[in-house]
Enzyme design. Sequence first.
Site, PDB file in Angstrom:
ATOM      1  N   TYR A  69      -9.463  -0.521 -16.021  1.00 19.41           N
ATOM      2  CA  TYR A  69     -10.275   0.347 -15.164  1.00 19.41           C
ATOM      3  C   TYR A  69     -11.719  -0.141 -15.066  1.00 19.41           C
ATOM      4  O   TYR A  69     -12.361   0.000 -14.026  1.00 19.41           O
ATOM      5  CB  TYR A  69     -10.191   1.806 -15.623  1.00 19.41           C
ATOM      6  CG  TYR A  69      -8.961   2.476 -15.061  1.00 19.41           C
ATOM      7  CD1 TYR A  69      -8.934   2.931 -13.747  1.00 19.41           C
ATOM      8  CD2 TYR A  69      -7.800   2.581 -15.823  1.00 19.41           C
ATOM      9  CE1 TYR A  69      -7.793   3.494 -13.210  1.00 19.41           C
ATOM     10  CE2 TYR A  69      -6.649   3.154 -15.292  1.00 19.41           C
ATOM     11  CZ  TYR A  69      -6.658   3.605 -13.977  1.00 19.41           C
ATOM     12  OH  TYR A  69      -5.516   4.150 -13.440  1.00 19.41           O
ATOM     13  N   ASP A 106     -11.944   4.726  -5.093  1.00 18.26           N
ATOM     14  CA  ASP A 106     -13.263   4.130  -4.864  1.00 18.26           C
ATOM     15  C   ASP A 106     -14.122   5.099  -4.040  1.00 18.26           C
ATOM     16  O   ASP A 106     -13.664   6.181  -3.666  1.00 18.26           O
ATOM     17  CB  ASP A 106     -13.123   2.755  -4.186  1.00 18.26           C
ATOM     18  CG  ASP A 106     -12.454   2.838  -2.815  1.00 18.26           C
ATOM     19  OD1 ASP A 106     -12.900   3.666  -1.990  1.00 18.26           O
ATOM     20  OD2 ASP A 106     -11.498   2.068  -2.559  1.00 18.26           O
ATOM     21  N   HIS A 121      -6.733  11.603  -5.783  1.00 15.85           N
ATOM     22  CA  HIS A 121      -6.410  10.935  -7.051  1.00 15.85           C
ATOM     23  C   HIS A 121      -7.636  10.690  -7.921  1.00 15.85           C
ATOM     24  O   HIS A 121      -7.611   9.819  -8.782  1.00 15.85           O
ATOM     25  CB  HIS A 121      -5.656   9.620  -6.761  1.00 15.85           C
ATOM     26  CG  HIS A 121      -4.300   9.843  -6.162  1.00 15.85           C
ATOM     27  ND1 HIS A 121      -3.582   8.883  -5.508  1.00 15.85           N
ATOM     28  CD2 HIS A 121      -3.528  10.971  -6.126  1.00 15.85           C
ATOM     29  CE1 HIS A 121      -2.421   9.387  -5.087  1.00 15.85           C
ATOM     30  NE2 HIS A 121      -2.376  10.654  -5.442  1.00 15.85           N
ATOM     31  N   CYS A 151     -15.378  11.002 -27.222  1.00  7.27           N
ATOM     32  CA  CYS A 151     -16.090  12.245 -26.898  1.00  7.27           C
ATOM     33  C   CYS A 151     -16.637  12.813 -28.209  1.00  7.27           C
ATOM     34  O   CYS A 151     -16.195  12.419 -29.303  1.00  7.27           O
ATOM     35  CB  CYS A 151     -15.083  13.214 -26.276  1.00  7.27           C
ATOM     36  SG  CYS A 151     -15.724  14.825 -25.866  1.00  7.27           S
ATOM     37  N   CYS A 153     -15.871  15.491 -29.407  1.00  3.36           N
ATOM     38  CA  CYS A 153     -14.738  16.163 -30.067  1.00  3.36           C
ATOM     39  C   CYS A 153     -13.824  15.155 -30.769  1.00  3.36           C
ATOM     40  O   CYS A 153     -12.884  15.546 -31.473  1.00  3.36           O
ATOM     41  CB  CYS A 153     -13.937  16.982 -29.059  1.00  3.36           C
ATOM     42  SG  CYS A 153     -12.860  15.989 -28.020  1.00  3.36           S
TER      43      CYS A 153
HETATM   44  P1  NAD Z   1      -0.048   0.782  -1.985  1.00  2.00           P
HETATM   45  O1  NAD Z   1      -0.614  -0.372  -2.736  1.00  2.00           O
HETATM   46  O2  NAD Z   1       1.264   1.334  -2.417  1.00  2.00           O
HETATM   47  O3  NAD Z   1       0.143   0.348  -0.434  1.00  2.00           O
HETATM   48  C1  NAD Z   1      -0.871  -0.265   0.300  1.00  2.00           C
HETATM   49  C2  NAD Z   1      -0.507  -0.222   1.767  1.00  2.00           C
HETATM   50  O4  NAD Z   1      -1.589  -0.757   2.507  1.00  2.00           O
HETATM   51  C3  NAD Z   1       0.743  -1.056   2.136  1.00  2.00           C
HETATM   52  O5  NAD Z   1       1.569  -0.284   2.984  1.00  2.00           O
HETATM   53  C4  NAD Z   1       0.148  -2.253   2.890  1.00  2.00           C
HETATM   54  O6  NAD Z   1       1.034  -2.742   3.899  1.00  2.00           O
HETATM   55  C5  NAD Z   1      -1.098  -1.642   3.496  1.00  2.00           C
HETATM   56  N1  NAD Z   1      -2.180  -2.583   3.798  1.00  2.00           N
HETATM   57  C6  NAD Z   1      -2.496  -3.737   3.158  1.00  2.00           C
HETATM   58  N2  NAD Z   1      -3.586  -4.288   3.732  1.00  2.00           N
HETATM   59  C7  NAD Z   1      -3.956  -3.455   4.744  1.00  2.00           C
HETATM   60  C8  NAD Z   1      -5.012  -3.477   5.689  1.00  2.00           C
HETATM   61  N3  NAD Z   1      -5.908  -4.472   5.721  1.00  2.00           N
HETATM   62  N4  NAD Z   1      -5.112  -2.464   6.590  1.00  2.00           N
HETATM   63  C9  NAD Z   1      -4.199  -1.446   6.581  1.00  2.00           C
HETATM   64  N5  NAD Z   1      -3.178  -1.391   5.693  1.00  2.00           N
HETATM   65  C10 NAD Z   1      -3.066  -2.370   4.793  1.00  2.00           C
HETATM   66  O7  NAD Z   1      -1.189   1.898  -1.954  1.00  2.00           O
HETATM   67  P2  NAD Z   1      -1.145   3.496  -1.773  1.00  2.00           P
HETATM   68  O8  NAD Z   1      -0.168   3.875  -0.711  1.00  2.00           O
HETATM   69  O9  NAD Z   1      -2.569   3.938  -1.648  1.00  2.00           O
HETATM   70  O10 NAD Z   1      -0.528   4.151  -3.102  1.00  2.00           O
HETATM   71  C11 NAD Z   1      -0.593   3.677  -4.402  1.00  2.00           C
HETATM   72  C12 NAD Z   1      -1.726   4.175  -5.294  1.00  2.00           C
HETATM   73  O11 NAD Z   1      -2.630   3.111  -5.322  1.00  2.00           O
HETATM   74  C13 NAD Z   1      -2.590   5.347  -4.907  1.00  2.00           C
HETATM   75  O12 NAD Z   1      -2.383   6.376  -5.801  1.00  2.00           O
HETATM   76  C14 NAD Z   1      -4.041   4.853  -5.100  1.00  2.00           C
HETATM   77  O13 NAD Z   1      -4.766   5.737  -5.924  1.00  2.00           O
HETATM   78  C15 NAD Z   1      -3.883   3.556  -5.811  1.00  2.00           C
HETATM   79  N6  NAD Z   1      -4.848   2.467  -5.527  1.00  2.00           N
HETATM   80  C16 NAD Z   1      -6.125   2.737  -5.085  1.00  2.00           C
HETATM   81  C17 NAD Z   1      -6.986   1.686  -4.844  1.00  2.00           C
HETATM   82  C18 NAD Z   1      -8.401   2.011  -4.379  1.00  2.00           C
HETATM   83  O14 NAD Z   1      -8.936   3.033  -4.782  1.00  2.00           O
HETATM   84  N7  NAD Z   1      -9.024   1.190  -3.539  1.00  2.00           N
HETATM   85  C19 NAD Z   1      -6.581   0.356  -5.006  1.00  2.00           C
HETATM   86  C20 NAD Z   1      -5.269   0.126  -5.479  1.00  2.00           C
HETATM   87  C21 NAD Z   1      -4.410   1.198  -5.724  1.00  2.00           C
END
Ligand code: NAD
Length: 255
Positions: A69, A106, A121, A151, A153
Site C-alpha cells: 500500500y 486514489d 472502497h 495505534c 491501543c
Molecule cells: P479491474 O482492474 O478489475 O479492471 C480494470 C478495467 O479497466 C478493465 O475492464 C480494463 O479493460 C479497463 N481499462 C484498462 N485501461 C483502461 C483505460 N485506459 N480506459 C478505460 N478502461 C480501461 O478494476 P476495477 O473494476 O476497478 O475493480 C477492481 C478493484 O481494483 C476495485 O475495488 C478498486 O478499488 C481496485 N483498484 C483501484 C485502483 C485505483 O485506485 N486507481 C487501482 C487498481 C485497483
Amino acid sequence: MNEERLRQAAHHLLEVERLVVFTGAGASAESGIPTFRDARTGLWARYDPSELATRSGFFRDPGLVWRWYAWRRRLVEEASPNPGHQAIAALERHIGQVTVITQNIDDLHQRAGSREVLHLHGSLLQYKCFEEDAPRLLPEGALEADKPPRCTCGAPLRPDVVWFGEAVPREAWRQALECCQECELMLVVGTSGVVQPAASLPYVVKGYGGKVIEVNPEETDLTQVSDLFLAGRAGEILPRLVEIAFDGRPGGEDR
Ligand code: NAD
C-alpha cells in the site's frame, strides 16, 4: 462505428439533468496507476492483489501488505489526473448534477476538479486502527517502514480501504444507491464490473429507467447491461465525447 456511437452518447448527455459517472481502476490507468490486471505483469507480479487486499492477507504478513500500500500510495502521489478525469470534471459545467461514484482509492477525480465524489472502497491516503476502525494519523516515517505502525491501543494501523470480504462504507453506499435510482444516465468507465456490490449499480440505474453507457477498451461483464458501448481508452473517448456534446473543448462554454 465508434464515431456514430459517440454521437449517440453525446446526444444522451445533452438531455440529462442528473448524471452518474461510475469509475474503476481503468479510469486511472492512463495516469500510470496499474489496474489489478496490470499489476500482475509488474513489480508485484508474484502476488495476487486480491489476496493482498484482504484481512487474511494482512494477518498473514502485515509488513508485506503495508509495503504494497505504501508503494501504491507513492504511485498515486506522483501521478496526475489524465484527460479522462479532466473530461469527467468538465461535465459539471454542463450538466445540472454530476456524481462520481468511484471504486478507486486514489484522489485523482478530486484533483481533476470533480466536486461530488463517492468513494465506495475508501482512500489510500487515509488510515485507521485495525481494531477500533477509527481514523488515525500516521507517525513520521511510517510509509518508509517495513511494517505497520501501532495505534495507541496496540493494534496495527491499516489503510482506510475496503478489502475483499469487507462491507462498503454505509453512508457512501446509501448515497450511491440514491443517485443511481434518480439519475437519467450512468457513464461506466474503466471497470471490469466483477467486484460486488459496486458492480450491481448499473443494474440499479437500468431498473429505475436510466440509461447506461460504457467506456472501456474491452467488453466486460457490464457490457450486456449497457445501452451503448464505446470501445477505447477513457483518456481518448471522454474528452471527445465532451467535445461533441458541448461543442467545445472540455472546460469550454456552458450550453
Ligand atoms: P479491474 O482492474 O478489475 O479492471 C480494470 C478495467 O479497466 C478493465 O475492464 C480494463 O479493460 C479497463 N481499462 C484498462 N485501461 C483502461 C483505460 N485506459 N480506459 C478505460 N478502461 C480501461 O478494476 P476495477 O473494476 O476497478 O475493480 C477492481 C478493484 O481494483 C476495485 O475495488 C478498486 O478499488 C481496485 N483498484 C483501484 C485502483 C485505483 O485506485 N486507481 C487501482 C487498481 C485497483
